[in-house]
Design an enzyme around this catalytic site. Structure first.
Site, PDB file in Angstrom:
ATOM      1  CE1 TYR A 212     -10.491  -7.154  -0.325  1.00  0.00           C
ATOM      2  CE2 TYR A 212      -9.716  -8.975   1.031  1.00  0.00           C
ATOM      3  CZ  TYR A 212      -9.915  -8.411  -0.220  1.00  0.00           C
ATOM      4  OH  TYR A 212      -9.557  -9.105  -1.356  1.00  0.00           O
TER       5      TYR A 212
ATOM      6  CE1 TYR B  60      -3.170  -2.902   0.383  1.00  0.00           C
ATOM      7  CE2 TYR B  60      -3.366  -2.452   2.718  1.00  0.00           C
ATOM      8  CZ  TYR B  60      -3.713  -3.204   1.616  1.00  0.00           C
ATOM      9  OH  TYR B  60      -4.601  -4.235   1.755  1.00  0.00           O
TER      10      TYR B  60
END
Length: 329
Positions: free
Chosen positions: A218, A57
């Site tokens: 998620y 990320y």
């Protein structure tokens, strides 16, 4: 805030867990670092003690932001969840996809979870996070080029060294979880789950319930689609992956908004936003342990955390299920 145990471990997570993919900016059209730090701090103030991140990320940026945000907090009051097995700096394994970093430069993302790579990744994550241990270490995606047992043996070594507390997986099916458990005791599986994406209800959730594994859901807001703020014709910023995602096609956005309009009166009656209603529904579903929710600023973080204040009756949950069926979701 509410807290739940992670499988049979002694690790407790906040049912709203901070998901920091968007905080790293990558594939979300960039980020403002100070806003992301403030978002994590605002969440913590409301009892969101669990933070999920990953090296990929922002190519390290998200972990650095998490490290900055938790600096000065009691380490034993924060649960750090991070991952391994997605390399942008090593051409090994299988090519996952081509992308661009936050500076617009071309990068190739590989799925690779070889033993030595995992050891190296863990050291880098610990450095960026500014900590000496990771609460939950998860393989990010299955790596078809490395035996699952090899990857899990590397994590077991890290557990024995005290650098990792518990092992988890992401995006694994039930058979892959079984294989992993021949080498290590898993605590959890992190998988996509939302009102419009409920495929895990068929096999993965029943397996996790039967084997006492936690499920970390998620994208429960389906990348913002279920907040009701995405309307037909919505324009995404440059670099935002949602512009090409199937859930954000014009037809699907219209269909989902028809469904959300049916929920608005319920949310209004509870003094809640649509997003908060959706998050409460998510953590009420059988087998779902926590919902991972992203926020790019403090205001969004506070709204997410307050979803725990929403209460849904059995009748209201049934109503939501009927409306989902009515539009074919």
């Amino acid at each position: 805030m509410e807290y739940r145990k992670l499988g049979e471990s002694d690790l407790e997570l906040s049912v709203i867990t901070f998901g920091s993919w968007a905080a790293g900016g990558w594939m979300w059209g960039g980020t403002e670092r100070s806003d992301a730090v403030d978002a994590i701090k605002a969440s913590y103030d409301l009892g969101v003690t669990s933070i999920d991140t990953a090296p990929v990320y922002g190519q390290g940026l998200s972990e650095e932001i998490v490290g900055e945000a938790i600096k000065g907090l009691p380490r034993d009051k924060v649960q750090i969840l991070t991952k391994y097995g997605m390399r942008w700096d090593l051409e090994k394994g299988s090519l996952a996809f081509k992308s661009k970093n936050n500076d617009g430069q071309d990068i190739d993302i590989y799925k690779y979870a070889g033993k030595e790579s995992i050891i190296e990744e863990c050291e880098s994550s610990l450095r960026r996070l500014g900590t000496d241990y990771i609460d939950l270490y998860q393989i990010h995606w299955p790596d078809v080029t490395t035996p699952i047992e090899e990857s899990m043996e590397a994590v077991q070594r890290l557990i024995e060294q005290g650098k990792v507390r518990y092992a988890g997986v992401c995006n694994y099916d039930a058979e892959q979880m079984k294989t992993a458990e021949s080498a290590i005791r898993l605590a959890s599986n992190q998988v996509p789950y939302s009102m419009v994406n409920r495929g895990i209800e068929e096999v993965v959730v029943p397996y996790c319930l039967a084997n006492k594994k936690a499920v970390l859901a998620y994208s429960p807001l389906e990348r913002g689609l279920l907040t009701g703020k995405i309307k037909p014709g919505h324009h995404f910023q440059e670099g935002d992956h949602r512009a090409q995602h199937k859930y954000f096609s014009e037809d699907n956005v219209k269909r989902v908004n028809v469904f959300l309009d049916k929920l608005r009166p319920m949310a209004l009656d509870k003094g809640a936003s649509l997003g908060q209603l959706v998050l409460r529904w998510t953590i009420e579903k059988p087998g779902i342990t926590v919902a991972l929710v992203g926020a790019r600023n403090a205001e969004q973080a506070v709204q997410n955390a307050k979803a725990v204040d929403v209460k849904l009756s059995a009748e209201e949950l049934s109503f939501i299920s009927r409306e989902l069926l009515a539009i074919g979701i």
